[in-house]
Design a protein around this motif. Structure first.
Motif, PDB file in Angstrom:
ATOM      1  N   UNK A  58       4.603  -7.703  -7.075  1.00 47.61           N
ATOM      2  CA  UNK A  58       5.595  -8.510  -7.782  1.00 47.61           C
ATOM      3  C   UNK A  58       4.989  -9.846  -8.206  1.00 47.61           C
ATOM      4  N   UNK A  59       5.588 -10.463  -9.182  1.00 49.60           N
ATOM      5  CA  UNK A  59       5.027 -11.664  -9.802  1.00 49.60           C
ATOM      6  C   UNK A  59       4.896 -12.834  -8.831  1.00 49.60           C
ATOM      7  N   UNK A  60       5.871 -13.043  -7.957  1.00 47.29           N
ATOM      8  CA  UNK A  60       5.811 -14.171  -7.035  1.00 47.29           C
ATOM      9  C   UNK A  60       4.642 -14.037  -6.063  1.00 47.29           C
ATOM     10  N   UNK A  61       4.438 -12.840  -5.556  1.00 51.63           N
ATOM     11  CA  UNK A  61       3.328 -12.617  -4.629  1.00 51.63           C
ATOM     12  C   UNK A  61       1.986 -12.813  -5.326  1.00 51.63           C
ATOM     13  N   UNK A  62       1.842 -12.234  -6.512  1.00 46.43           N
ATOM     14  CA  UNK A  62       0.577 -12.356  -7.239  1.00 46.43           C
ATOM     15  C   UNK A  62       0.270 -13.808  -7.563  1.00 46.43           C
ATOM     16  N   UNK A  63       1.281 -14.581  -7.923  1.00 51.31           N
ATOM     17  CA  UNK A  63       1.059 -15.997  -8.226  1.00 51.31           C
ATOM     18  C   UNK A  63       0.621 -16.766  -6.982  1.00 51.31           C
ATOM     19  N   UNK A 315     -15.292   2.009  -5.461  1.00 52.12           N
ATOM     20  CA  UNK A 315     -16.709   1.659  -5.389  1.00 52.12           C
ATOM     21  C   UNK A 315     -17.102   1.407  -3.950  1.00 52.12           C
ATOM     22  N   UNK A 316     -18.269   1.811  -3.583  1.00 52.83           N
ATOM     23  CA  UNK A 316     -18.850   1.612  -2.260  1.00 52.83           C
ATOM     24  C   UNK A 316     -18.097   2.372  -1.189  1.00 52.83           C
ATOM     25  N   UNK A 317     -17.196   3.266  -1.601  1.00 57.24           N
ATOM     26  CA  UNK A 317     -16.503   4.111  -0.632  1.00 57.24           C
ATOM     27  C   UNK A 317     -15.527   3.378   0.240  1.00 57.24           C
ATOM     28  N   UNK A 318     -15.064   2.196  -0.195  1.00 54.73           N
ATOM     29  CA  UNK A 318     -14.141   1.429   0.623  1.00 54.73           C
ATOM     30  C   UNK A 318     -12.731   1.985   0.475  1.00 54.73           C
ATOM     31  N   UNK A 319     -12.096   2.228   1.570  1.00 53.93           N
ATOM     32  CA  UNK A 319     -10.759   2.797   1.549  1.00 53.93           C
ATOM     33  C   UNK A 319      -9.733   1.687   1.458  1.00 53.93           C
ATOM     34  N   UNK A 320      -8.810   1.802   0.508  1.00 60.22           N
ATOM     35  CA  UNK A 320      -7.733   0.840   0.380  1.00 60.22           C
ATOM     36  C   UNK A 320      -6.436   1.521   0.791  1.00 60.22           C
ATOM     37  N   UNK A 321      -5.345   0.745   0.823  1.00 59.60           N
ATOM     38  CA  UNK A 321      -4.067   1.307   1.195  1.00 59.60           C
ATOM     39  C   UNK A 321      -3.012   0.990   0.158  1.00 59.60           C
ATOM     40  N   UNK A 322      -1.957   1.753   0.175  1.00 61.37           N
ATOM     41  CA  UNK A 322      -0.822   1.438  -0.687  1.00 61.37           C
ATOM     42  C   UNK A 322      -0.103   0.236  -0.106  1.00 61.37           C
ATOM     43  N   UNK A 323       0.276  -0.675  -0.967  1.00 55.36           N
ATOM     44  CA  UNK A 323       0.879  -1.913  -0.535  1.00 55.36           C
ATOM     45  C   UNK A 323       2.395  -1.781  -0.495  1.00 55.36           C
ATOM     46  N   UNK A 324       3.068  -2.430   0.441  1.00 60.53           N
ATOM     47  CA  UNK A 324       4.515  -2.346   0.504  1.00 60.53           C
ATOM     48  C   UNK A 324       5.155  -3.435  -0.337  1.00 60.53           C
ATOM     49  N   UNK A 325       6.423  -3.263  -0.643  1.00 58.09           N
ATOM     50  CA  UNK A 325       7.137  -4.181  -1.538  1.00 58.09           C
ATOM     51  C   UNK A 325       7.089  -5.611  -1.007  1.00 58.09           C
ATOM     52  N   UNK A 326       6.736  -6.557  -1.852  1.00 58.70           N
ATOM     53  CA  UNK A 326       6.690  -7.961  -1.460  1.00 58.70           C
ATOM     54  C   UNK A 326       8.091  -8.527  -1.412  1.00 58.70           C
ATOM     55  N   UNK A 327       8.218  -9.559  -0.610  1.00 61.58           N
ATOM     56  CA  UNK A 327       9.537 -10.124  -0.430  1.00 61.58           C
ATOM     57  C   UNK A 327       9.672 -11.547  -0.915  1.00 61.58           C
ATOM     58  N   UNK A 328       8.569 -12.204  -1.187  1.00 62.32           N
ATOM     59  CA  UNK A 328       8.705 -13.586  -1.627  1.00 62.32           C
ATOM     60  C   UNK A 328       7.574 -13.961  -2.517  1.00 62.32           C
TER      61      UNK A 328
END
Length: 328
Positions: A58-63, A315-328
């Motif tokens: 969400x926009x608030x979290x990314x900012x 890249x580099x075989x790094x495992x990421x995860x699905x992110x949960x909904x941000x709240x603020x």
């Protein structure tokens, strides 16, 4: 230069039921961004989506993450993906819903840390008494791991419901806290154990909950502390320095200019005497039916979505995860 505008939103990720314009015209803050800053926010979201992330975009979290990295998109992306790896390893997404801390009252005797009402700006007030820390006694009651889990749980609850309830009541977006750290009793002998834990807690806050500090009052600062802090100012970000107020034992006048007397516990010069104790009451808009809503973490979990690792090898075989909904 930032101008007054509406938050640049994405209907796929931005569903807000609280104000989304920051009260002060500060560059990079919601409602006060430049077209260039908005473009970087959309770029960051697009790059994270390419990695397979579908939530907490969400926009608030990314900012907030962009501000923490001076709107360097690559640095913000690294910070956010590192934070998501930590959330997966620490089990953060489930803590607010599942973590229980029955030893809380006993632990607080040796490390009081609590939210208590709001300041003049409507923000949650967070209080710590560093001079009361006795880790040896605390570790007879609980463990360091459980203390950190409690810290993270409270950080999640700060995002939702505390800040959201405060924003609704104030009629403006509130993303930060007013923090009071009481240094009374902090001595040389307690430094190694106290600051060891505090550093761990600070690292979690800075790396995974950026842009949450509004104002910080260090009260009852011991002799010489102000001089040391003044020497360190040159190494700190000017924005951070502007938020920190180092006060000795005569702190009451300045503190009461920021926190209403009726919201400040008596021991700090206010008039509040909560039934039981202010430390355990947790009073604030987040306890008022008019302003609080069911937190996202308390709602039924959505069906599991594809994780980045399952979607596209990175890249580099790094495992990421699905992110949960941000709240603020």
């Amino acid at each position: 230069m930032a101008t007054e505008n509406s938050l640049s939103t994405d209907s796929k990720y931005d569903q807000y039921d609280f104000p989304t314009t920051a009260p002060e015209s500060q560059s990079g803050h919601p409602g006060h961004t430049t077209p260039e800053q908005d473009a970087k926010m959309h770029q960051l979201r697009a790059e994270l989506e390419k990695l397979g992330y579908t939530k907490r975009l969400d926009s608030l979290t990314l900012l907030r993450f962009l501000r923490a990295r001076k709107f360097d998109v690559e640095a913000a992306k690294t910070m956010l993906t590192n934070s998501e790896t930590w959330r997966k390893e620490f089990g953060t997404d489930d803590l607010a819903r599942t973590f229980e801390y029955p030893e809380k009252e006993k632990v607080f005797k040796y490390y009081p840390q609590f939210y208590h009402k709001t300041d003049m700006d409507g923000r949650p007030v967070y209080i710590e008494k560093l001079g009361k820390i006795d880790l040896n006694k605390m570790y007879q009651i609980t463990t360091g791991e459980r203390m950190l889990k409690n810290l993270v749980t409270e950080s999640e609850k700060l995002s939702d419901p505390r800040l959201l309830a405060c924003s609704r009541k104030a009629g403006k977006l509130l993303e930060t806290c007013c923090t009071i750290m009481d240094l009374k009793g902090v001595g040389i002998t307690s430094v190694p154990s106290v600051y060891g834990y505090v550093k761990q807690a600070s690292d979690i806050s800075q790396n995974h909950y950026p842009e949450r500090l509004g104002k910080l009052y260090l009260i009852n600062a011991p002799w010489g502390f102000s001089s040391v802090f003044s020497a360190l100012k040159g190494f700190l970000d000017p924005v951070t320095v502007s938020k920190i107020h180092v006060l000795d034992s005569g702190y009451q006048k300045e503190l009461l200019a920021q926190v209403p007397a009726e919201n400040l516990p008596v021991e700090f010069g206010g008039t509040c005497k909560c039934e039981g104790s202010c430390e355990l009451a947790d009073f604030g808009p987040w306890k008022e039916d008019e302003w609080v809503r069911t937190p996202k973490w308390a709602q039924p979990k959505e069906a599991e979505t594809t994780t980045p690792a399952e979607a596209t090898p990175l890249a580099e075989g790094k495992e990421e995860e699905t992110v949960s909904e941000a709240t603020a």
